[in-house]
Scaffold this motif. Structure first.
Motif, PDB file in Angstrom:
ATOM      1  N   TYR A 281      56.995  12.822 -33.963  1.00 23.48           N
ATOM      2  CA  TYR A 281      56.593  11.431 -33.768  1.00 23.48           C
ATOM      3  C   TYR A 281      56.558  10.659 -35.086  1.00 23.48           C
ATOM      4  N   ASP A 282      56.841   9.361 -34.970  1.00 30.20           N
ATOM      5  CA  ASP A 282      56.714   8.481 -36.125  1.00 30.20           C
ATOM      6  C   ASP A 282      55.756   7.326 -35.808  1.00 30.20           C
ATOM      7  N   ASP A 283      54.960   7.497 -34.740  1.00 27.78           N
ATOM      8  CA  ASP A 283      53.976   6.478 -34.373  1.00 27.78           C
ATOM      9  C   ASP A 283      52.569   7.064 -34.487  1.00 27.78           C
ATOM     10  N   GLU A 284      51.630   6.554 -33.705  1.00 20.00           N
ATOM     11  CA  GLU A 284      50.241   7.023 -33.787  1.00 20.00           C
ATOM     12  C   GLU A 284      50.096   8.523 -33.513  1.00 20.00           C
ATOM     13  N   MET A 285      50.968   9.072 -32.712  1.00 15.94           N
ATOM     14  CA  MET A 285      50.899  10.494 -32.373  1.00 15.94           C
ATOM     15  C   MET A 285      51.165  11.410 -33.554  1.00 15.94           C
ATOM     16  N   HIS A 286      51.771  10.872 -34.603  1.00 15.95           N
ATOM     17  CA  HIS A 286      52.080  11.701 -35.771  1.00 15.95           C
ATOM     18  C   HIS A 286      50.815  12.288 -36.397  1.00 15.95           C
ATOM     19  N   ALA A 287      49.703  11.566 -36.283  1.00 19.22           N
ATOM     20  CA  ALA A 287      48.437  12.048 -36.850  1.00 19.22           C
ATOM     21  C   ALA A 287      47.956  13.325 -36.170  1.00 19.22           C
ATOM     22  N   MET A 288      48.466  13.595 -34.965  1.00 16.39           N
ATOM     23  CA  MET A 288      48.022  14.757 -34.193  1.00 16.39           C
ATOM     24  C   MET A 288      48.881  15.998 -34.426  1.00 16.39           C
ATOM     25  N   GLU A 289      49.947  15.858 -35.180  1.00  8.92           N
ATOM     26  CA  GLU A 289      50.902  16.955 -35.322  1.00  8.92           C
ATOM     27  C   GLU A 289      50.548  17.920 -36.441  1.00  8.92           C
ATOM     28  N   ASN A 290      50.895  19.195 -36.199  1.00 10.12           N
ATOM     29  CA  ASN A 290      50.833  20.254 -37.213  1.00 10.12           C
ATOM     30  C   ASN A 290      49.472  20.345 -37.898  1.00 10.12           C
ATOM     31  N   LEU A 291      48.441  20.334 -37.088  1.00 12.84           N
ATOM     32  CA  LEU A 291      47.079  20.453 -37.604  1.00 12.84           C
ATOM     33  C   LEU A 291      46.648  21.918 -37.640  1.00 12.84           C
ATOM     34  N   SER A 292      45.748  22.229 -38.550  1.00 15.80           N
ATOM     35  CA  SER A 292      45.143  23.564 -38.608  1.00 15.80           C
ATOM     36  C   SER A 292      43.748  23.466 -37.991  1.00 15.80           C
ATOM     37  N   TYR A 293      43.475  24.332 -37.030  1.00 17.16           N
ATOM     38  CA  TYR A 293      42.200  24.287 -36.327  1.00 17.16           C
ATOM     39  C   TYR A 293      41.287  25.416 -36.794  1.00 17.16           C
ATOM     40  N   GLU A 294      40.025  25.079 -36.975  1.00 18.95           N
ATOM     41  CA  GLU A 294      39.054  26.082 -37.413  1.00 18.95           C
ATOM     42  C   GLU A 294      38.863  27.160 -36.357  1.00 18.95           C
ATOM     43  N   LEU A 295      38.828  26.747 -35.096  1.00 20.32           N
ATOM     44  CA  LEU A 295      38.618  27.689 -33.995  1.00 20.32           C
ATOM     45  C   LEU A 295      39.564  27.357 -32.850  1.00 20.32           C
ATOM     46  N   LYS A 296      40.078  28.407 -32.199  1.00 23.90           N
ATOM     47  CA  LYS A 296      40.954  28.235 -31.039  1.00 23.90           C
ATOM     48  C   LYS A 296      40.515  29.202 -29.942  1.00 23.90           C
ATOM     49  N   LEU A 297      40.883  28.885 -28.736  1.00 25.64           N
ATOM     50  CA  LEU A 297      40.518  29.719 -27.594  1.00 25.64           C
ATOM     51  C   LEU A 297      41.428  30.938 -27.524  1.00 25.64           C
ATOM     52  N   VAL A 298      40.813  32.108 -27.340  1.00 22.83           N
ATOM     53  CA  VAL A 298      41.580  33.334 -27.170  1.00 22.83           C
ATOM     54  C   VAL A 298      42.080  33.388 -25.727  1.00 22.83           C
ATOM     55  N   SER A 299      43.365  33.602 -25.535  1.00 23.91           N
ATOM     56  CA  SER A 299      43.961  33.577 -24.197  1.00 23.91           C
ATOM     57  C   SER A 299      44.778  34.848 -23.983  1.00 23.91           C
ATOM     58  N   PRO A 300      44.915  35.321 -22.745  1.00 26.04           N
ATOM     59  CA  PRO A 300      44.354  34.777 -21.497  1.00 26.04           C
ATOM     60  C   PRO A 300      42.908  35.223 -21.286  1.00 26.04           C
ATOM     61  N   LEU A 301      42.191  34.456 -20.468  1.00 24.50           N
ATOM     62  CA  LEU A 301      40.787  34.714 -20.199  1.00 24.50           C
ATOM     63  C   LEU A 301      40.607  35.462 -18.881  1.00 24.50           C
ATOM     64  N   ASN A 302      39.413  36.054 -18.731  1.00 26.46           N
ATOM     65  CA  ASN A 302      38.996  36.484 -17.400  1.00 26.46           C
ATOM     66  C   ASN A 302      37.833  35.592 -16.967  1.00 26.46           C
ATOM     67  N   LYS A 303      37.450  35.686 -15.718  1.00 30.97           N
ATOM     68  CA  LYS A 303      36.438  34.791 -15.178  1.00 30.97           C
ATOM     69  C   LYS A 303      35.100  34.951 -15.888  1.00 30.97           C
ATOM     70  N   GLN A 304      34.732  36.184 -16.212  1.00 28.10           N
ATOM     71  CA  GLN A 304      33.453  36.421 -16.882  1.00 28.10           C
ATOM     72  C   GLN A 304      33.403  35.739 -18.239  1.00 28.10           C
ATOM     73  N   THR A 305      34.485  35.859 -18.997  1.00 24.93           N
ATOM     74  CA  THR A 305      34.538  35.227 -20.322  1.00 24.93           C
ATOM     75  C   THR A 305      34.450  33.708 -20.196  1.00 24.93           C
ATOM     76  N   LYS A 306      35.175  33.142 -19.219  1.00 28.37           N
ATOM     77  CA  LYS A 306      35.126  31.693 -19.014  1.00 28.37           C
ATOM     78  C   LYS A 306      33.702  31.249 -18.690  1.00 28.37           C
ATOM     79  N   ASN A 307      33.006  32.011 -17.859  1.00 25.03           N
ATOM     80  CA  ASN A 307      31.626  31.671 -17.507  1.00 25.03           C
ATOM     81  C   ASN A 307      30.701  31.760 -18.717  1.00 25.03           C
ATOM     82  N   GLU A 308      30.918  32.754 -19.557  1.00 26.51           N
ATOM     83  CA  GLU A 308      30.064  32.930 -20.742  1.00 26.51           C
ATOM     84  C   GLU A 308      30.306  31.819 -21.761  1.00 26.51           C
ATOM     85  N   ILE A 309      31.557  31.376 -21.867  1.00 23.29           N
ATOM     86  CA  ILE A 309      31.871  30.248 -22.762  1.00 23.29           C
ATOM     87  C   ILE A 309      31.171  28.988 -22.265  1.00 23.29           C
ATOM     88  N   GLU A 310      31.269  28.730 -20.980  1.00 23.69           N
ATOM     89  CA  GLU A 310      30.639  27.541 -20.409  1.00 23.69           C
ATOM     90  C   GLU A 310      29.118  27.621 -20.531  1.00 23.69           C
TER      91      GLU A 310
END
Length: 326
Positions: A281-310
């Protein structure tokens, strides 16, 4: 088949009703009978040839069934349609037809429980219930992603005064927007359905909106000037794809499709999403590209893990929440 025959017969009979010279009645009847018999015999033969031709064209064609599950809002357009278009291109380069079916997360889980299994599932990182059906050396591939961000229409805003009191949260669908809010300091802020949150931002009820790339496109469509502050504390807005085919032949074709899908990563701009390592992108969306995130969700989940996260989010237990993230 019979509808075609009747239509053709009716057309010919009308022609016969307009003779250029008068014939004996018995001769006309004989001619009609002969022509009718010829048509009745010809139609099945023609239909048979068409059927054989179609079967011949599809002979040896492998079919890959893909389920598309929208676990979070995209940017624009349809991810199912996007996959269909990629599938069409893939078919031209292989003897494999790709069928894409859009399902909700609940419908997908119900189908799996009934023993109905596709060859590939495309799903959001927060999806649970498919973990026991995934095969292959690598559990999943991310083929595009979104991200969270703070948005404001206040031209004087500098994002330094963001708080739970002046912010509204786009609660999304199956995404963990609550985890994003907790980790970036606006837990307890008002939440609204996706289409209502950005409207209240525009109307001035809130100074900031904790939203996603979808809200960027909404504001752009409305022609509203706005500012963006990407959220880098957390992200779960990843569209993954996993192989679930039962036999080795389909598994091999499924992997080839994934490789082809990833080779077309620059095209995800068509659905308003992103792909790590590529500037799209060369518009406003460019600010969202190629970012480094401190934390990400581990995938795939099971139902128990999803409930514990919530549960951790509901109890504002950041320490517990981080145990499920990487």
């Amino acid at each position: 088949m019979y509808f075609c025959a009747i239509a053709e017969i009716e057309y010919i009979m009308l022609k016969l009703k307009k003779p250029t010279f008068k014939k004996p009645k018995f001769l006309t009847n004989i001619l009609c009978f002969i022509m009718l018999a010829a048509i009745i015999l010809a139609v099945p033969i023609t239909a048979s040839k068409a059927g054989n031709s179609s079967a011949g064209d599809n002979a040896g064609m492998t079919v890959l069934n893909i389920w598309q599950i929208d676990s979070f809002e995209g940017g624009k357009g349809s991810r199912a349609e996007y996959l269909k278009n990629i599938g069409t291109q893939f078919t031209k380069n292989s003897s494999c037809y790709v069928k894409v079916t859009a399902l909700t997360a609940t419908a997908a889980r119900e189908n799996l429980q009934e023993g109905k299994l596709p060859d590939l599932i495309s799903y959001g990182a927060g999806m649970y219930g498919i973990e026991n059906y995934i095969v292959g050396q690598k559990p999943y591939f991310c083929w595009c992603n979104g991200g969270y961000c703070f948005l404001t229409v206040d031209e004087n805003a500098d994002f330094k005064d963001i708080s739970a009191q002046n912010t509204v949260i786009n609660q999304g669908t199956d995404s963990l927007s609550g985890a994003a809010a907790l980790l970036c300091g606006v837990n307890g802020a008002d939440t609204e359905k996706s289409t209502g949150a950005y409207v209240k931002l525009i109307n001035g009820k809130y100074k900031y909106l904790l939203g996603t790339q979808r809200d960027i496109f909404r504001l752009k469509t409305r022609g509203v000037a706005f500012k963006i502050k990407p959220v880098t504390e957390f992200n779960d807005l990843y569209q993954n794809i996993s192989i679930t085919a039962k036999n080795s032949k389909l598994q091999a074709q499924a992997q080839k499709f994934i490789d082809f899908l990833l080779s077309k990563s620059e095209d995800v701009k068509k659905v308003g999403l992103m792909y790590g390592g590529i500037d799209l992108y060369d518009d406003e969306m460019h600010a969202m590209e190629n970012l480094s995130y401190e934390l990400k969700l581990v995938s795939p989940l099971n139902k128990q893990t999803k409930n514990e996260i919530e549960s951790a989010v509901a109890n504002c237990d950041i320490k517990m929440l981080k145990n499920f993230l990487n």
